[in-house]
Design a protein around this motif. Structure first.
Motif, short mmCIF file in Angstrom:
data_model
loop_
_atom_site.label_atom_id
_atom_site.label_comp_id
_atom_site.label_asym_id
_atom_site.label_seq_id
_atom_site.Cartn_x
_atom_site.Cartn_y
_atom_site.Cartn_z
N THR A 613 -3.45 16.03 -14.09
CA THR A 613 -2.91 14.63 -14.47
C THR A 613 -3.15 14.94 -15.99
O THR A 613 -3.61 16.06 -16.55
N VAL A 614 -2.53 14.01 -16.91
CA VAL A 614 -2.84 13.82 -18.34
C VAL A 614 -4.33 13.84 -18.15
O VAL A 614 -4.68 14.78 -19.19
N GLU A 615 -5.16 13.18 -17.66
CA GLU A 615 -6.39 12.75 -18.36
C GLU A 615 -6.87 13.82 -17.83
O GLU A 615 -7.42 14.19 -18.04
N GLU A 616 -7.02 14.22 -16.65
CA GLU A 616 -7.60 16.26 -16.09
C GLU A 616 -7.71 17.01 -17.41
O GLU A 616 -7.81 17.40 -17.68
N LEU A 617 -5.99 17.13 -17.40
CA LEU A 617 -6.25 18.01 -18.84
C LEU A 617 -6.49 17.93 -19.68
O LEU A 617 -7.07 18.86 -20.39
N VAL A 618 -6.30 16.77 -19.92
CA VAL A 618 -7.12 16.62 -21.63
C VAL A 618 -8.41 16.59 -21.77
O VAL A 618 -9.02 17.25 -22.46
N GLU A 619 -9.03 16.40 -20.69
CA GLU A 619 -10.37 16.54 -20.16
C GLU A 619 -11.02 17.58 -20.02
O GLU A 619 -12.45 18.73 -20.57
#
Length: 663
Positions: A613-619
């Motif tokens: 997810t976007v959230e996982e990759l950003v973090e």
């Protein structure tokens, strides 16, 4: 001069009058006197908010055929599209993407709004509507000196004029040092003015005291204990009195004072992290309550939170609920739209931004605070260009809302004089062509050859004779540069010389790879690298989607992805573990650090198509959500180019279309 006296249809006149435009500003009247409504070329070098857009509208609405509005940025293109689309009885089109398409769907529009890259691509792909244009407006023409965007803008304008010698050109510029040179290049009348609808005072704040350029001084209250909230400024963190106040405390005081007086503020800092840090610092100051916008601010925060669930999104939403926002290139477009709209609606007290916000998006404020005047350029901290700071300062003062605008540079006692000399009293830099950059020249010379505009070096010189660069370099300098560029393209396999009859006579033609490279709108260096990678991947026993991403990410057309010190060892281990799926070996690259960054980008994209997810990759990878969006978009384009090049050279790399289909 009254709007009703202009050579416009009654429908347009009534539209402008209903929207409060009854009398022309002095620069607008000067443009009318210069013939902007009669097909004359005009260069308007005037301050922000002095009416440049209306000058453009006058030219396009009175042209004898379709018009084109060229924008440097997508966000600005959308804003201008909406402005033109609101006019009655007009068909307006917009195009900012799909570099490998001709854009034929744009044919038939009265006005087209597009980026220079899209127009350049349309020319390369033979768009028929380009030859029908009667008028072109070039916004932010001073960006001719931008490293990557400038050469494309310059060549696009020169090509449009060469294809249609009668086309009207209206160029809009910030106040620069050499607008006369730009006007001479375009055979245009120069409209140069310092007039603004709202007076602007510029000054330097040291501690709580601001010394303005009009000789006045203001004292800003610095209430409460000093709080070390940021890493701004370039001094030792002390003010004239030797207190513990740092530049962030002074900035916070300037923002609080602006809000207390009923205004809004823009605060410019040097980096994304600083923008977030400053916004979070200001969020604790109760600005929403002071402005009485608690409900509207909460709604803006909820709207931002709905864009995604990333850490960045949550940080922005929390700040917005407190009446503050941050704005930088790492935000998703949805986030930026929320911030800009909320600020225009006075639902945000302050935006903390990087300098990208000053590049044209319409968000004026009562006061502009420039906390940081230096930024890291890769090797050292360097002063910002004067023109860039003036662009920030020009956002101060909202016509019809503010009695005046204030631009304040935050400094120290030992930097005050230099800030005044550089930015308060200093003149902006001259605009210089960047087409002399060898990589840019190779790109556009290949385009001239591949599109059939030129078959000899003499004809290439004819194509580039109309550029701003040709005026600066002279005939001899241009000829030498073109000769070297053709040699480079021959060596890269993009063009070849063919004999053409007599002894020593030859013509230059694009190779199939060169034609595809130009048509797909990628740089020759990208085309060469992708072809090499495709040939390697075609014989690899274990080529995967990671292979496809690595070969397009290790090109100059893919944006760099920052690789932090803490990530370097892990990315090195990843590259070693997956070496069998990479087209370049660790010992084969001339730029190991750059290659490792490309591996990081490829890894991110590969995990994206695998369901991260976007959230996982950003973090996980410390990138902004907007960074991910832009890299996915570029990957789609570059994978399309890679597939076209694979077809051209007759190799099959199934992982390329597979990766593209899963993006």
């Amino acid at each position: 001069m009254r709007v009703r006296n202009l050579p416009l249809s009654s429908a347009y006149t009534e539209h402008f009058v209903e929207n409060g435009i009854r009398e022309l500003y002095p620069p607008q009247a000067a443009a009318v006197d210069a013939g902007v409504c009669e097909g004359s070329n005009v260069v308007a070098a005037i301050p922000t908010a002095s009416g440049k857009t209306f000058i453009a509208q006058l030219a396009l609405l009175t042209a004898d055929g379709p018009g084109l509005y060229v924008c440097p940025l997508r966000a600005l293109a959308r804003e201008k599209y909406e402005a033109f689309a609101s006019l009655p009885d007009l068909e307006v089109g917009i195009s900012t993407g799909d570099f490998d398409a001709s854009g034929e769907a744009l044919a038939g529009n009265d006005i087209i709004v597009a980026t220079s890259e899209k127009i350049d691509s349309a020319i390369r792909n033979g768009a028929s509507w380009v030859d029908e244009l009667a008028c072109v407006v070039v916004d932010e023409v001073h960006l001719l000196d931008a490293d990557r965007r400038g050469p494309t803008l310059e060549v696009t304008v020169a090509t449009l004029r060469r294809q249609n010698p009668d086309i009207q050109v209206v160029a809009l510029s910030a106040t620069v040092d050499n607008p006369d040179a730009i006007a001479a290049w375009l055979d245009a009348t120069l409209i140069q003015s310092t007039w603004r609808p709202v007076d602007l005072r510029t000054g330097v704040a040291v501690g709580g005291s601001i010394d303005f350029d009009d000789g006045t001084t203001r004292e800003i209250p610095l209430d409460g204990p000093a709080r070390k909230g940021g890493n701004g400024g370039d001094g030792d963190g002390s003010d004239d009195g030797g207190s513990d106040l740092d530049d962030t405390d002074v900035t916070a005081a300037l923002v609080a004072n602006t809000v207390a007086e009923g205004g809004q503020c823009l605060a410019f800092v040097r980096s994304r992290a600083e923008a977030v840090s400053l916004a979070q610092r200001l969020a604790a100051d109760g600005l929403a309550e002071q402005m009485g916008i608690e409900a509207a601010a909460a709604a803006a925060g909820d709207e931002a939170a709905a864009v995604d669930g990333t850490v960045t999104g949550h940080q922005l939403a929390d700040c917005l609920r407190s009446g503050v926002a941050f704005h930088h290139a790492g935000l998703r477009s949805g986030h930026r739209t929320v911030v800009e709209s909320a600020f225009r609606d006075r639902d945000v007290a302050c935006i903390c931004a990087t300098p990208t916000l000053a590049a044209g998006v319409n968000v004026p404020a009562r006061r502009v605070v420039v906390r940081d005047q230096k930024r890291y350029t890769g090797s050292a901290m360097e002063w910002l260009p004067t023109l860039e700071v003036h662009q920030m300062c020009g956002r101060a003062g909202r016509p019809g809302l503010d009695p005046h605008g204030e631009a304040v540079l935050v400094g120290e006692s030992d930097s005050r004089d230099e800030l005044v000399e550089r930015y308060v009293d200093g003149e902006p830099e001259a605009v210089e062509s960047t087409l002399s950059d060898p990589a840019s020249l190779r790109t556009h010379v290949l385009s001239a050859i591949a599109t059939g505009f030129a078959e000899t070096e003499s004809e290439i010189l004819d194509v580039f004779e109309g550029t701003f660069y040709a005026r600066e370099a002279g005939a001899g300098g241009l000829a030498d540069a073109v000769g070297d560029t053709v040699d480079d393209l021959v060596a890269a396999g993009m063009v070849r010389r063919e004999t053409a009859g007599g002894v020593g006579d030859y013509r230059i033609v694009a190779t199939p790879v060169g034609e595809t490279t130009s048509r797909q709108y990628v740089r020759p260096e990208t085309g060469e690298r992708v072809v090499d990678g495709l040939r390697t991947a075609a014989v690899m026993p274990n080529a995967t989607t990671l292979t496809a991403f690595e070969l397009i990410c290790d090109t100059p057309d893919m944006q760099d992805t920052y690789l932090g010190n803490e990530e370097r060892a892990e990315m090195y281990r990843f590259a070693r573990a997956n070496s069998g799926a990479l087209t370049t070996g660790m010992r084969e690259t001339d730029d190991f650090e750059g290659w490792l960054e490309s591996v990081k980008t490829a890894r991110i994209l590969d995990e994206w198509i695998e369901g991260a997810t976007v959230e996982e990759l950003v973090e996980a990878y410390r990138i902004g959500p907007g960074d991910l969006d832009s890299r996915v978009e570029r990957a789609e384009w570059l994978l399309s180019a890679a597939q076209a090049l694979a077809d051209t050279i007759g190799v099959s790399v199934p992982s390329v279309p597979r990766a593209r289909s899963r993006l």
